[in-house]
Structure formats: structure tokens, C-alpha cells
Design an enzyme around this catalytic site. Structure first.
Site, PDB file in Angstrom:
ATOM      1  N   ASP A 159       5.106  48.761 -62.516  1.00  0.00           N
ATOM      2  CA  ASP A 159       6.057  49.697 -63.105  1.00  0.00           C
ATOM      3  C   ASP A 159       7.489  49.359 -62.702  1.00  0.00           C
ATOM      4  O   ASP A 159       7.729  48.508 -61.853  1.00  0.00           O
ATOM      5  CB  ASP A 159       5.710  51.140 -62.710  1.00  0.00           C
ATOM      6  CG  ASP A 159       5.409  51.298 -61.215  1.00  0.00           C
ATOM      7  OD1 ASP A 159       5.760  50.405 -60.428  1.00  0.00           O
ATOM      8  OD2 ASP A 159       4.813  52.322 -60.831  1.00  0.00           O
ATOM      9  N   ASN A 196       0.403  63.173 -55.647  1.00  0.00           N
ATOM     10  CA  ASN A 196      -0.168  64.014 -56.710  1.00  0.00           C
ATOM     11  C   ASN A 196      -1.269  63.283 -57.486  1.00  0.00           C
ATOM     12  O   ASN A 196      -1.688  63.738 -58.540  1.00  0.00           O
ATOM     13  CB  ASN A 196       0.931  64.476 -57.675  1.00  0.00           C
ATOM     14  CG  ASN A 196       1.591  63.314 -58.417  1.00  0.00           C
ATOM     15  OD1 ASN A 196       1.227  62.160 -58.219  1.00  0.00           O
ATOM     16  ND2 ASN A 196       2.554  63.626 -59.265  1.00  0.00           N
ATOM     17  N   HIS A 221      -1.044  60.170 -58.744  1.00  0.00           N
ATOM     18  CA  HIS A 221      -0.621  59.209 -59.766  1.00  0.00           C
ATOM     19  C   HIS A 221      -0.909  57.781 -59.332  1.00  0.00           C
ATOM     20  O   HIS A 221      -0.981  57.474 -58.143  1.00  0.00           O
ATOM     21  CB  HIS A 221       0.851  59.399 -60.162  1.00  0.00           C
ATOM     22  CG  HIS A 221       1.889  58.891 -59.203  1.00  0.00           C
ATOM     23  ND1 HIS A 221       3.011  59.624 -58.883  1.00  0.00           N
ATOM     24  CD2 HIS A 221       2.006  57.741 -58.518  1.00  0.00           C
ATOM     25  CE1 HIS A 221       3.753  58.928 -58.044  1.00  0.00           C
ATOM     26  NE2 HIS A 221       3.170  57.780 -57.791  1.00  0.00           N
ATOM     27  N   GLU A 263       1.660  59.911 -64.284  1.00  0.00           N
ATOM     28  CA  GLU A 263       1.632  61.214 -63.633  1.00  0.00           C
ATOM     29  C   GLU A 263       0.468  62.050 -64.156  1.00  0.00           C
ATOM     30  O   GLU A 263      -0.119  61.721 -65.193  1.00  0.00           O
ATOM     31  CB  GLU A 263       2.955  61.940 -63.901  1.00  0.00           C
ATOM     32  CG  GLU A 263       4.193  61.201 -63.387  1.00  0.00           C
ATOM     33  CD  GLU A 263       4.368  61.266 -61.866  1.00  0.00           C
ATOM     34  OE1 GLU A 263       3.383  61.518 -61.138  1.00  0.00           O
ATOM     35  OE2 GLU A 263       5.505  61.050 -61.404  1.00  0.00           O
TER      36      GLU A 263
HETATM   37  C1  GLP Z   1       5.460  55.238 -56.418  1.00  0.00           C
HETATM   38  C2  GLP Z   1       4.973  54.071 -57.299  1.00  0.00           C
HETATM   39  C3  GLP Z   1       3.507  53.889 -57.185  1.00  0.00           C
HETATM   40  C4  GLP Z   1       3.127  53.963 -55.731  1.00  0.00           C
HETATM   41  C5  GLP Z   1       3.300  55.369 -55.232  1.00  0.00           C
HETATM   42  C6  GLP Z   1       2.977  55.565 -53.768  1.00  0.00           C
HETATM   43  O1  GLP Z   1       5.976  56.298 -57.127  1.00  0.00           O
HETATM   44  N1  GLP Z   1       5.335  54.159 -58.670  1.00  0.00           N
HETATM   45  O2  GLP Z   1       3.129  52.662 -57.780  1.00  0.00           O
HETATM   46  O3  GLP Z   1       1.787  53.582 -55.566  1.00  0.00           O
HETATM   47  O4  GLP Z   1       4.560  55.859 -55.534  1.00  0.00           O
HETATM   48  O5  GLP Z   1       4.014  55.145 -52.950  1.00  0.00           O
HETATM   49  P1  GLP Z   1       3.860  54.910 -51.413  1.00  0.00           P
HETATM   50  O6  GLP Z   1       2.947  53.745 -51.263  1.00  0.00           O
HETATM   51  O7  GLP Z   1       5.240  54.586 -50.913  1.00  0.00           O
HETATM   52  O8  GLP Z   1       3.318  56.147 -50.834  1.00  0.00           O
END
Ligand code: GLP
Length: 252
Positions: free
Chosen positions: A66, A135, A137, A142
Site C-alpha cells: 500500500d 482494528n 486491517h 479497513e
Molecule cells: C499500517 C499499514 C499496514 C500495517 C499496519 C500495522 O496502517 N498500512 O500494512 O500492517 O498498519 O502497523 P504496525 O506494524 O506498525 O503495527
């Protein structure tokens, strides 16, 4: 879904790196799906150490999950920058083989279609790495994202913008939209490795692994994938049933 519970982030990184290394030894030009966020950073550091010790990843191809709409590769907060600094450079990948969705394209819809085509032309993703949002995702899909979704523009949930504000000087700077691979795009990968660490992920992991398969928890779709593995540290696994917290469990 296979669930592997590890004691700490160090073991998590090592177990995940073993998977990547095994794939690349079998297929030197493997296609990796790479995630941003903090969850895979230990894995990337471990792979970088193995590269310095002689592991060759130079033919690996990569597709990021993304990107924020409006942030280009020169922006320090963009995922293009995160991927360049944590994946492409330290792992010795050829930048021409590393793809990130274009969040600054004038025609975003066409950019999304082009991204889907590029993945297809590469032969599909061999191993998709994922983190998980608090959440539930994955990517920026989302809650309530369609299981049939492909790469598209999405709006970030307020809780996601709050979670990600730590990477920005001012919370108001967190973009409101993203270009993300869709849930059907992610599910098309031949194998999937979701990494989760820390107490903030415990509820999301329980819902993803144990809960109903529902669009309310996007990661729950992984229960339907034939080769999906979750590697979680004890804190992230804390709300799973005891049997799963005690070690690797293969689930159907
Ligand atoms: C972000 C990204 C995700 C990621 C998630 C968790 O919003 N778009 O791809 O897996 O949040 O992030 P983190 O690993 O920093 O907890």
C-alpha cells in the site's frame, strides 16, 4: 491457518526470515509482497544481516502492499521511502524490481489497475508479508472492505490515522486515503505470513484467527487461505486459546 507463537520479537524475526530464506533458496527470483509498519522491521533487519553474511536476494522481486495518497517517493513518510530504506537498499534488491503503488498518480484508478497488471505479469506473489492493524486491517483494507476487493483507493479509519500519527510530526498530516492491494489481491498470493507483536495486537489476532470470517475483521479472511501462517509473540497471542499459545498449531 498455521499459528506459531514465539517468545519475543527476536525469535519472530528469525522464524520469519527462515521462511523468506527457504523460499529464495528454492526460487532466487521469488516475488515477495512487502508490508510497511513496524511489525516486519525486525524481519527486514534479520534478512539484511543474512545478506551481509552471504545470502543473495539480488534477484528477488517485490510488491508493496500500500501507499498513502498524496505522498511520493521523495516524501520521508511515504511507504516508497520506507520500502527503499528498509527493504530495497539493505537487502540488496534491484530498485527496478521493487514496486510500490503510486499514490501521486493523476489517474489513481488507472494506477491501481496498472499495479494489478504488474503483479500478474510478474507471475503473482509467492510470499505475502503482512502486519495487522489494531482494528484487524491488512494493508489499508479497513473493516467492511469487500473480500472481493482488488487494488483501489481506500479511506483510512480514524483509529488507523491515530495509530499511524506516531510517524508524522503533526497528526493532521496523516493522509486520509491510501492506494492498497485489495483483500482478493492479497488472497491470490501463494503463501502468506502475518507478523504480530505486542499487546496492542492481541484482540486483532484473536479475531483474525479465532473469530468468524467476516468483513468486520478483514484479516479473518486469511482463515480461508490454504497457506497462511501467523507468527505472533506471546503478547500478541495472549487472547488465543491456551493450546495455541503453547506452540505451533496447524488449523484447517
Ligand atoms: C499500517 C499499514 C499496514 C500495517 C499496519 C500495522 O496502517 N498500512 O500494512 O500492517 O498498519 O502497523 P504496525 O506494524 O506498525 O503495527
Amino acid at each position: 491457518m498455521e499459528v506459531i507463537v514465539v517468545t519475543d520479537r527476536h525469535e519472530l524475526a528469525a522464524r520469519a526470515a527462515d521462511r523468506v530464506e527457504a523460499l529464495v533458496r528454492r526460487k532466487p527470483d521469488a516475488v515477495l509482497g512487502v508490508a510497511t509498519g513496524s511489525s516486519p522491521l525486525g524481519l527486514y533487519a534479520e534478512l539484511a544481516a543474512r545478506v551481509r553474511a552471504g545470502l543473495d536476494l539480488s534477484r528477488v522481486r517485490a510488491f508493496a502492499l500500500d501507499e498513502y495518497v498524496g505522498l511520493g517517493p521523495a516524501d520521508p513518510q511515504s511507504y516508497a521511502t520506507v520500502v527503499r530504506e528498509n527493504v530495497t537498499e539493505p537487502l540488496g534488491l534491484d530498485p527496478r524490481n521493487v514496486h510500490v503503488p503510486d499514490g501521486t498518480a493523476s489517474d489513481l484508478e488507472e494506477a491501481c489497475a496498472a499495479y494489478e497488471r504488474a503483479i500478474r505479469v510478474a507471475g503473482g506473489v509467492d510470499l505475502q508479508l503482512l502486519g495487522i492493524g489494531s482494528n484487524g486491517h491488512i494493508g489499508f483494507n479497513e473493516p467492511s472492505s469487500s473480500f472481493a476487493s482488488r487494488t483501489r483507493v481506500t479511506t483510512l479509519a480514524p483509529s488507523t490515522r491515530a495509530d499511524n500519527a506516531r510517524f508524522f510530526a503533526d497528526p493532521a498530516e496523516v493522509p486520509e486515503r491510501s492506494v492498497t492491494q485489495g483483500l482478493a489481491t492479497i488472497m491470490a498470493a501463494r503463501s502468506i505470513l502475518l507478523l504480530a507483536a505486542g499487546p496492542g495486537k492481541a484482540e486483532a489476532i484473536a479475531r483474525a484467527v479465532e473469530g468468524p470470517v467476516t468483513e468486520a475483521c478483514p484479516a479473518s479472511i486469511l482463515q480461508r487461505h490454504p497457506a497462511a501462517t501467523v507468527i505472533a509473540d506471546e503478547e500478541a497471542a495472549a487472547r488465543l486459546p491456551v493450546a495455541e499459545r503453547d506452540g505451533a498449531v496447524v488449523r484447517s
